[in-house]
Design a protein around this motif. Structure first.
Motif, PDB file in Angstrom:
ATOM      1  N   VAL A 190       0.842  -1.202   0.000  1.00  0.00           N
ATOM      2  CA  VAL A 190       0.000   0.000   0.000  1.00  0.00           C
ATOM      3  C   VAL A 190       0.879   1.255   0.000  1.00  0.00           C
ATOM      4  CG1 VAL A 190      -1.705   1.323   1.318  1.00  0.00           C
ATOM      5  CG2 VAL A 190      -1.935  -1.174   1.123  1.00  0.00           C
ATOM      6  N   LEU A 191       1.942   1.204   0.805  1.00  0.00           N
ATOM      7  CA  LEU A 191       2.863   2.338   0.864  1.00  0.00           C
ATOM      8  C   LEU A 191       3.517   2.586  -0.500  1.00  0.00           C
ATOM      9  CD1 LEU A 191       4.415   4.445   2.585  1.00  0.00           C
ATOM     10  CD2 LEU A 191       6.097   2.637   3.065  1.00  0.00           C
ATOM     11  N   LEU A 192       4.055   1.536  -1.105  1.00  0.00           N
ATOM     12  CA  LEU A 192       4.740   1.666  -2.393  1.00  0.00           C
ATOM     13  C   LEU A 192       3.787   2.094  -3.506  1.00  0.00           C
ATOM     14  CD1 LEU A 192       7.091  -1.459  -2.343  1.00  0.00           C
ATOM     15  CD2 LEU A 192       7.817   0.931  -2.429  1.00  0.00           C
ATOM     16  N   ALA A 193       2.540   1.631  -3.435  1.00  0.00           N
ATOM     17  CA  ALA A 193       1.574   1.957  -4.483  1.00  0.00           C
ATOM     18  C   ALA A 193       1.314   3.451  -4.572  1.00  0.00           C
ATOM     19  CB  ALA A 193       0.264   1.208  -4.239  1.00  0.00           C
ATOM     20  N   GLY A 194       1.520   4.142  -3.472  1.00  0.00           N
ATOM     21  CA  GLY A 194       1.284   5.580  -3.461  1.00  0.00           C
ATOM     22  C   GLY A 194       2.544   6.410  -3.641  1.00  0.00           C
ATOM     23  N   GLN A 195       3.677   5.764  -3.894  1.00  0.00           N
ATOM     24  CA  GLN A 195       4.937   6.485  -4.014  1.00  0.00           C
ATOM     25  C   GLN A 195       5.464   6.477  -5.443  1.00  0.00           C
ATOM     26  OE1 GLN A 195       7.424   4.427  -1.147  1.00  0.00           O
ATOM     27  NE2 GLN A 195       6.836   5.829   0.501  1.00  0.00           N
ATOM     28  N   HIS A 196       6.387   7.397  -5.706  1.00  0.00           N
ATOM     29  CA  HIS A 196       7.001   7.487  -7.035  1.00  0.00           C
ATOM     30  C   HIS A 196       8.462   7.894  -6.890  1.00  0.00           C
ATOM     31  CE1 HIS A 196       2.986   7.330  -8.861  1.00  0.00           C
ATOM     32  NE2 HIS A 196       2.614   8.200  -7.928  1.00  0.00           N
ATOM     33  N   GLY A 197       9.242   7.643  -7.919  1.00  0.00           N
ATOM     34  CA  GLY A 197      10.600   8.155  -8.021  1.00  0.00           C
ATOM     35  C   GLY A 197      11.504   7.816  -6.862  1.00  0.00           C
ATOM     36  N   THR A 198      12.222   8.846  -6.381  1.00  0.00           N
ATOM     37  CA  THR A 198      13.225   8.622  -5.345  1.00  0.00           C
ATOM     38  C   THR A 198      12.606   8.151  -4.030  1.00  0.00           C
ATOM     39  OG1 THR A 198      13.135  10.983  -4.750  1.00  0.00           O
ATOM     40  CG2 THR A 198      14.830  10.303  -6.336  1.00  0.00           C
ATOM     41  N   GLU A 199      11.389   8.596  -3.745  1.00  0.00           N
ATOM     42  CA  GLU A 199      10.718   8.149  -2.522  1.00  0.00           C
ATOM     43  C   GLU A 199      10.468   6.651  -2.573  1.00  0.00           C
ATOM     44  OE1 GLU A 199       6.934   9.519   0.237  1.00  0.00           O
ATOM     45  OE2 GLU A 199       6.708   9.526  -1.953  1.00  0.00           O
ATOM     46  N   ARG A 200      10.002   6.176  -3.698  1.00  0.00           N
ATOM     47  CA  ARG A 200       9.739   4.752  -3.879  1.00  0.00           C
ATOM     48  C   ARG A 200      11.037   3.946  -3.792  1.00  0.00           C
ATOM     49  NH1 ARG A 200       5.560   2.089  -6.864  1.00  0.00           N
ATOM     50  NH2 ARG A 200       6.199   0.038  -7.637  1.00  0.00           N
ATOM     51  N   GLU A 201      12.090   4.438  -4.445  1.00  0.00           N
ATOM     52  CA  GLU A 201      13.371   3.741  -4.415  1.00  0.00           C
ATOM     53  C   GLU A 201      13.921   3.668  -2.997  1.00  0.00           C
ATOM     54  OE1 GLU A 201      14.761   2.024  -6.865  1.00  0.00           O
ATOM     55  OE2 GLU A 201      12.906   2.511  -7.946  1.00  0.00           O
ATOM     56  N   ALA A 202      13.713   4.720  -2.222  1.00  0.00           N
ATOM     57  CA  ALA A 202      14.184   4.735  -0.837  1.00  0.00           C
ATOM     58  C   ALA A 202      13.459   3.686  -0.006  1.00  0.00           C
ATOM     59  CB  ALA A 202      13.996   6.127  -0.228  1.00  0.00           C
ATOM     60  N   THR A 203      12.152   3.526  -0.246  1.00  0.00           N
ATOM     61  CA  THR A 203      11.390   2.514   0.478  1.00  0.00           C
ATOM     62  C   THR A 203      11.863   1.111   0.106  1.00  0.00           C
ATOM     63  OG1 THR A 203       9.436   3.918   0.648  1.00  0.00           O
ATOM     64  CG2 THR A 203       9.087   1.542   0.857  1.00  0.00           C
ATOM     65  N   ILE A 204      12.096   0.873  -1.170  1.00  0.00           N
ATOM     66  CA  ILE A 204      12.590  -0.436  -1.627  1.00  0.00           C
ATOM     67  C   ILE A 204      13.955  -0.727  -1.010  1.00  0.00           C
ATOM     68  CG2 ILE A 204      13.408  -1.730  -3.635  1.00  0.00           C
ATOM     69  CD1 ILE A 204      11.185  -0.338  -5.256  1.00  0.00           C
ATOM     70  N   GLU A 205      14.809   0.301  -0.959  1.00  0.00           N
ATOM     71  CA  GLU A 205      16.129   0.138  -0.343  1.00  0.00           C
ATOM     72  C   GLU A 205      15.994  -0.247   1.125  1.00  0.00           C
ATOM     73  OE1 GLU A 205      20.467   0.585  -0.087  1.00  0.00           O
ATOM     74  OE2 GLU A 205      19.032   0.231  -1.714  1.00  0.00           O
ATOM     75  N   ARG A 206      15.076   0.418   1.811  1.00  0.00           N
ATOM     76  CA  ARG A 206      14.864   0.115   3.229  1.00  0.00           C
ATOM     77  C   ARG A 206      14.379  -1.317   3.422  1.00  0.00           C
ATOM     78  NH1 ARG A 206      10.309  -0.018   5.941  1.00  0.00           N
ATOM     79  NH2 ARG A 206       9.149   1.183   4.377  1.00  0.00           N
ATOM     80  N   LEU A 207      13.449  -1.775   2.575  1.00  0.00           N
ATOM     81  CA  LEU A 207      12.938  -3.131   2.681  1.00  0.00           C
ATOM     82  C   LEU A 207      14.039  -4.159   2.424  1.00  0.00           C
ATOM     83  CD1 LEU A 207       9.497  -2.812   0.813  1.00  0.00           C
ATOM     84  CD2 LEU A 207       9.917  -2.859   3.289  1.00  0.00           C
ATOM     85  N   ASP A 208      14.900  -3.862   1.462  1.00  0.00           N
ATOM     86  CA  ASP A 208      15.999  -4.776   1.151  1.00  0.00           C
ATOM     87  C   ASP A 208      16.971  -4.871   2.321  1.00  0.00           C
ATOM     88  OD1 ASP A 208      17.708  -6.474  -0.195  1.00  0.00           O
ATOM     89  OD2 ASP A 208      18.595  -4.908  -1.444  1.00  0.00           O
TER      90      ASP A 208
END
Length: 264
Positions: A190-208
């Motif tokens: 749900v969080l990622l679905a509402g994000q774009h660009g650098t914000e989304r990449e930062a979330t993916i980095e955090r999850l990894d």
């Protein structure tokens, strides 16, 4: 490899399982579990159990390609997401027991890949329409986990003994890991679905990063778990090909035990 639909995901996983069996490569352990989950999801799609079967085909294809991409990156140059590098990096470690290999794969694929695949399938507000079908997969996972835990018990005698003494220990480990992780994955989707660009990449980095930390804890647990795993490892079959074959047939072997192994 890159799949175009769920049939190609199943075929790609089957190819990895076959190649791993021939080579005696422990990558086949998780691939065998994942192949059976995907076959069950495909069957559910064909039987009309999901609200939107076509959407679930796309979802499962995106999800499968995340695994294929990580597998290809590791084989190419030991690259890919951190959490997958942690999992693949232990494939040659004979001290890592079968259940650990399974959980390491579950950790990386669910704690990182699942939310990404869900958000890509249904971006923005559309993510909320995916929720029921997303959660329905928990039931499919539970059935496969029960089958696989029986297979693990047959080739890991000490773990089977813990079942008898402690009450299906390996099932609790696997099922809790999957269910808890999927619940967290939904919130992250749900969080990622509402994000774009650098914000989304930062979330993916955090999850990894988080999944990689969990992988290290799974690989090198503390307390009494470490000596227990050592005993389990000493009782397991060292015939990797036979273990892969056994795990890959888990769902085929389960019907004879139905009625005695429902989730607890």
């Amino acid at each position: 490899m890159a799949a175009e639909n769920i049939d190609e995901v199943v075929d790609g996983l089957a190819e990895i399982v076959r190649d791993a069996g021939r080579a005696g490569d422990r990558v086949g352990y998780f691939a065998a579990l994942y192949r059976q989950v995907t076959v069950e999801v495909r069957t559910a799609i064909h039987n009309g159990l999901f609200d939107d079967g076509a959407r679930m085909d796309r979802f499962d294809t995106l999800f499968g390609n995340r695994y294929f991409d990580a597998y290809d990156a590791w084989r190419r140059d030991r690259g890919g997401p951190r959490c997958w590098r942690e999992a693949f990096g232990l494939l040659d470690d004979s001290d890592t027991v079968i259940v650990q290999h399974l959980i390491l794969g579950v950790n990386a694929h669910i704690n990182l890949d699942l939310a990404i695949a869900a958000a890509r399938t249904s971006p923005g507000e559309a993510i909320h329409e995916l929720r029921r079908d997303f959660l329905l997969i928990n039931d499919i996972l539970a059935r496969v986990v029960l089958a696989v835990q029986d297979s693990v018990g047959a080739i890991s005698p000490f773990l089977s003994l813990l079942d008898q003494v402690g009450g299906r220990t390996d099932e609790r480990i696997l099922d809790f890991s999957i269910r808890q992780s999927r619940q967290e994955a939904w919130y992250n989707a749900v969080l990622l679905a509402g994000q774009h660009g650098t914000e989304r990449e930062a979330t993916i980095e955090r999850l990894d990063v988080r999944a990689a930390v969990l992988a290290r804890l799974i690989a090198r647990p503390g307390g009494l778990v470490r000596p227990a795993l050592h005993l389990i490892g000493g009782s397991e079959s060292d015939d990797v090909q036979a273990v892969i074959t056994h795990l890959d047939r888990a769902m085929e072997q389960r019907p004879a035990r139905q009625g005695t192994d429902e989730p607890r």
